[in-house]
Design a protein around this motif. Structure first.
Motif, short mmCIF file in Angstrom:
data_model
loop_
_atom_site.label_atom_id
_atom_site.label_comp_id
_atom_site.label_asym_id
_atom_site.label_seq_id
_atom_site.Cartn_x
_atom_site.Cartn_y
_atom_site.Cartn_z
N PHE A 833 0.86 -1.18 0.00
CA PHE A 833 0.00 0.00 0.00
C PHE A 833 0.90 1.23 0.00
O PHE A 833 2.11 1.15 0.27
CB PHE A 833 -0.92 0.00 1.23
N PHE A 834 0.33 2.36 -0.36
CA PHE A 834 1.09 3.60 -0.41
C PHE A 834 0.89 4.38 0.89
O PHE A 834 -0.23 4.49 1.40
CB PHE A 834 0.62 4.46 -1.60
N ASP A 835 2.02 4.90 1.42
CA ASP A 835 1.93 5.70 2.65
C ASP A 835 1.53 7.13 2.30
O ASP A 835 1.24 7.45 1.14
CB ASP A 835 3.25 5.66 3.42
N ASP A 836 1.51 7.98 3.32
CA ASP A 836 1.07 9.36 3.11
C ASP A 836 1.98 10.13 2.18
O ASP A 836 1.57 11.12 1.56
CB ASP A 836 0.98 10.10 4.46
N GLU A 837 3.23 9.72 2.07
CA GLU A 837 4.18 10.41 1.20
C GLU A 837 4.24 9.81 -0.21
O GLU A 837 5.06 10.20 -1.02
CB GLU A 837 5.58 10.38 1.83
N HIS A 839 4.98 6.62 -0.96
CA HIS A 839 5.92 5.52 -1.10
C HIS A 839 5.20 4.18 -0.96
O HIS A 839 4.28 4.04 -0.14
CB HIS A 839 7.04 5.62 -0.04
N ILE A 841 4.77 0.65 0.33
CA ILE A 841 5.17 -0.16 1.48
C ILE A 841 4.73 -1.60 1.22
O ILE A 841 3.56 -1.86 0.98
CB ILE A 841 4.54 0.35 2.78
N LYS A 843 4.91 -5.94 2.17
CA LYS A 843 5.03 -6.88 3.28
C LYS A 843 4.81 -8.29 2.75
O LYS A 843 3.88 -8.53 1.96
CB LYS A 843 3.98 -6.56 4.35
N THR A 863 -6.45 -4.84 4.01
CA THR A 863 -5.49 -3.74 3.90
C THR A 863 -4.78 -3.77 2.55
O THR A 863 -4.41 -2.72 2.00
CB THR A 863 -4.45 -3.83 5.03
N TYR A 864 -4.60 -4.98 2.01
CA TYR A 864 -3.86 -5.14 0.76
C TYR A 864 -4.79 -5.52 -0.42
O TYR A 864 -4.32 -6.03 -1.43
CB TYR A 864 -2.80 -6.23 0.93
#
Length: 918
Positions: A833-837, A839, A841, A843, A863-864
């Motif tokens: 998933f993409f973070d707030d910036e 990027h 992420i 797993k 979540t994915y």
């Protein structure tokens, strides 16, 4: 009245009298009888015999090119004749046409049309002809010439009387210009009355009237010349288009720029059947309006016309693979026309703003291109417009034409590929290397694409199974071989091996006599048979179908009787062994005819390719909805009996079994969808094996194929053959199989409903770990996994599109079945998933160590399982190596190259719930 005025009046009276005399003479000639024969000459000063009243019919014209005038070898064409019946009684007449070629087999068949001309009536009559295979007269320009002789006769007192022309000719020899440039293009132009008027005006002043061709005509000609297809386009002749699909048989593509034909029901029916059978049409909506398209396709096309716009600036956006490419802006001094439409259920490939400019619709084996933007916006002049009439297609039009000129699915079952065409694909010793490479490529394409041999083999297996007991024959030959071996062994032991020269013929005579007796008894015990393998093209919600295939007839005794055909359709039998016989193909109407003199010889199997459009009493339907049980729906197959072996096939050629019970259908997703086994049949008899082999051939994928089947989700259903209306003598038993192809119509799932998407209905492509660009492990163009093993670690994303019928949706579970040979490597499922910036992420969610078979990965963490705005879901995977304690990076790289891995197939199924639609 003075003298001058009287003289003027007398002059006028003289002029009027002279004109009246000429007019009366012309009228008398038009109404008088036939002129004297040529041999009845008169001498100078001898009084000519008085003309007799016209009391017999006259053949005004015969052998006139009609329809589109496209005469292609091994295809049908249409000619016309005009007859005048000045008598007070109706006349029963017939037209007879024969080819004049060097091949006696071509001249054996006479094309006949019988008709009635009412009293005091002129009538134009169409009659079909089939162009024989022959070599082109000019190989470079690819055209030929054939001579066809036609005569008209009538019945008079039980005798046949010739109907002569006004010039006292009994017959008419017409030169038929044949075309070898394929594909052949037909063009129904817009109203050309203004253009014709301008041509006449310029012609009287010595101006080349070719310069005033319409821009649409110039555009089509430029496209064909650019593609080296020749500049010939076939337009409707003045005598009109016959109300029969045979009028279009010589065409591969058809451009329609005139909406006036929308009122012609017979023509729209013919075009509809032609498209369903594999034709490709281009409907210019800016010229025809939407009424023609709606009448042509009915409820199959959801099209609404909003307004007509005049544009001075045009920017065409191309849409391909989910990507939008905005073109350059073009300005026009004279506004170009565009129709604003709303359309659903089609593939939009080009837009102007948010308005569809070009879209495609699949229909049966064929396809239709619709454009809403006028021709001026798709081309430009190559040089200065005042000195050049040659047009250059802009890039959006090039994209459209690349698809428009590709073969349709008809190429799979096209029996009209001639022996001359196949011969031209074989390289000669005198050919240069580029020519050899080109011919080899064309031959490989034809061999990989055509399934005609498979259909023929399927039929011969069925007919042969019924007529010849193969097991019995094999057993007899086994006995023969065993007897020869035993005799040789015995004589060798006795030291008299030379006696085998006398003993072997005795064994041959005994076994041959046995086979003759068995064959004679078997022939007398067999029933007359008619078999066929039918490939039926149907469209959801339509009553019209097209049947193409090959049949065969077997008669235990020679049957001498007519072969009747009703309800349309044509077949052309194998003419081997019929040279020197008189065969007539007699048409009594445009959809009813019969064979005369086509005897069915006893003990011989004669095959015949056929094609038949048919209208059913009810519409064909196959509809489904994504539910918690998978794809569940209903079906309606009027006319089909003994339905069996049903399967759903994806555009990638994957297939899955379908349950059909009492009008309900269900598609499950438990197995890998590319399985070549029919999971719905536990015990496979000979018929099931033959059917499965043919389906596997039909769905095969080869890099040399010019077209693959199907291009959309399609239901394939086997059944007993349909009645084609072909009535053979001898009351034969009917047998065979029919494979019906109908697209599956998937309706929207209601909001707040649980659903399961089976793997067969879930498409995907593969992108790199960054989410941008293709991965090396998968070919997104061909839709297949790379066949070469990989020797390095790799991470990729499987990008799968959630079906539009359930969007918007929340995905709760994704199941991935992966057929992989990992070669000692771990295989990880990855979530991201993409973070707030912004990027990414990632797993690792699950790991399988060194799998060498089909393994299952389950993604159930929501979540994915995010669905983006375009309806895509990303599922990540990585294939790597586990580190070893104390191993250096260089050692790990060396070990990495020694462990190869390969993915053979991946299937994905989804579970989720639909959300409320905005």
């Amino acid at each position: 009245m003075n003298l001058r005025s009287f003289q003027i009046s007398r002059r006028w009276l003289t002029v009027v009298w002279a004109c009246s005399f000429c007019l009366a003479s012309n009228v008398s000639v038009a109404q008088e009888g036939q002129a004297a024969p040529a041999e009845a000459e008169t001498t100078v000063g001898e009084k000519a015999p008085p003309r007799k009243p016209l009391t017999e019919p006259v053949a005004q014209r015969i052998g006139v090119t009609s329809g589109f005038g496209s005469f292609i070898p091994d295809r049908w064409g249409i000619l016309s004749a005009e007859v005048w019946n000045p008598t007070d009684r109706e006349q029963k007449m017939s037209i007879k046409a024969n080819w004049e070629t060097e091949n006696p087999a071509d001249n054996a068949v006479q094309f006949t049309r019988t008709f009635i001309v009412p009293a005091m009536t002129r009538r134009v009559v169409w009659y079909p002809i089939r162009v024989p295979d022959h070599e082109p007269e000019n190989e470079r320009l690819q055209f030929g010439r054939l001579m066809l002789r036609s005569i008209i006769s009538r019945e008079e007192g039980g005798a046949e009387v010739m109907v002569v022309s006004p010039l006292q000719k009994v017959h008419a020899a017409a030169q038929i210009n044949t075309e070898f440039n394929k594909p052949a293009l037909g063009f129904i132009p817009e109203d050309e009355s203004a253009t014709i008027e301008m041509r006449n005006y310029l012609a009287k002043r010595g101006v080349d009237f070719e310069d005033v061709n319409s821009i649409t005509s110039r555009m089509l000609t430029s496209i064909r010349l650019t593609r080296k297809l020749g500049g010939v386009m076939f337009k409707p002749s003045l005598s009109g288009i016959a109300p029969s699909p045979l009028s279009l048989d010589g065409l591969d593509q058809l451009v329609i720029a005139d909406g006036r034909y929308s009122e012609d029901v017979s023509l729209t029916n013919s075009i509809r059947s032609w498209i369903m059978g594999g034709g490709r049409a281009w409907v210019m909506l800016d010229r025809t309006g939407t009424a023609f398209a709606r009448r042509l396709l009915g409820d199959s096309l959801n099209l609404v016309e909003l307004e007509t716009r005049e544009l001075n600036t045009v920017v065409i956006t191309s849409i391909a693979g989910g990507q939008r490419l905005v073109g350059s802006q073009t300005d026009y001094d004279t506004p170009v026309r565009m129709i604003n439409v709303m359309v659903d259920g089609v593939e939009i490939t080009h837009e102007v703003g948010d308005i569809p400019a070009a879209f495609w619709m699949k229909y049966g084996n064929g396809e239709i291109l619709f454009t809403t933007l006028s021709s001026e916006a798709w081309v430009r002049n190559r040089t200065h417009p005042k000195i050049s009439k040659d047009l250059l297609a802009l890039e959006p039009l090039e994209d459209l034409m690349n698809r428009f000129y590709t073969p349709t699915e008809k190429a799979l079952t096209d029996f009209a590929v001639t022996a001359t065409e196949k011969k031209l694909m074989v390289a000669k010793n005198s050919d240069d290397p580029p020519t050899v490479a080109d011919k080899n490529h064309r031959l490989a394409q034809y061999t990989a694409t055509s399934k005609v041999k498979d259909i023929d083999f399927f039929l011969k297996q069925k007919i042969g199974w019924e007529i010849v007991p193969r097991g019995h024959i094999i057993a007899v030959f086994a006995v023969f071989c065993g007897a020869i071996i035993a005799m040789g062994f015995f004589l060798h032991r006795k030291g008299r091996l030379e006696l085998i020269l006398a003993g072997a013929p005795v064994i041959v005579i005994v076994l041959s006599s046995y086979l003759y007796v068995v064959g004679s008894s078997k022939r007398s015990s067999l029933e007359n048979l008619v078999g066929s393998v039918q490939f039926i093209n149907a469209e959801h919600g339509s009553r019209n179908i097209v049947i193409r295939g090959i049949g065969a007839v077997y008669s235990k005794e020679t049957a001498i009787d007519d072969i009747e055909v009703t309800g349309g359709g044509v077949f052309w039998p194998d003419m081997a062994g019929l040279e020197g016989t008189n065969i007539r193909m007699v048409w009594t109407d445009m959809d009813q005819w019969h064979w005369e003199g086509l005897d069915t010889f006893g003990g011989i199997v004669r095959s015949y390719p056929f094609e038949k459009p048919l209208q059913l009493e009810n519409s064909m339907e196959a509809t489904a909805t994504l539910t918690a049980e998978g794809l569940v729906g209903s079906y309606q197959f009027p006319g089909l009996k003994d339905i069996d072996h049903a399967m759903l096939v994806s555009p990638q050629g994957e297939r899955s079994s379908v349950e059909l019970v009492d009008g309900k259908l269900k598609v499950s997703g438990a197995e890998l969808s590319n399985s070549e086994f029919d999971t719905s049949t536990t015990f496979k008899d000979g018929e099931a094996i033959r059917r499965l082999a043919f389906v596997n051939s039909l769905l095969s994928r080869n890099e040399n194929q010019t077209v693959t089947f199907p291009s959309r989700y399609t239901l394939l259903v086997w059944s007993s053959p349909l009645d084609l209306g072909f009535m053979f003598p001898g009351d034969p038993n009917k047998m065979g199989s029919a494979l019906t192809s109908i697209p599956l119509h998937v309706e929207n799932t209601k909001p707040a409903t649980r659903f399961v998407v089976p793997s067969i209905y879930q498409q995907y492509d593969v992108v790199r770990a960054t989410g941008i660009g293709a991965s090396v492990v998968y070919d997104n163009v061909k839709g297949e996994w790379a066949r070469t093993p990989h020797n390095s670690r790799h991470q990729f994303w499987i990008r799968t599109k959630v079906p539009a019928s359930v969007l918007p949706a929340k995905i709760t579970k994704a199941t991935v079945l992966m057929d992989i040979s990992a070669g000692g490597r771990p295989v990880n499922s990855v979530g991201g998933f993409f973070d707030d910036e912004g990027h990414l992420i990632t797993k690792i969610l699950d790991t399988a160590q060194s799998p060498k078979a089909v393994i299952e990965f389950v993604f159930d963490d929501i979540t994915y399982l995010n669905v983006n705005q375009n309806g895509y879901l990303h599922l990540g995977f990585s294939v790597g190596l586990d580190p070893i304690d104390g191993e250096t990076r260089e050692e790990m790289r060396t070990r990495d190259t020694n462990y190869s891995w390969e993915i053979r197939d991946v299937d994905i199924s989804l579970e989720g719930e639909t959300l409320a639609r905005p």
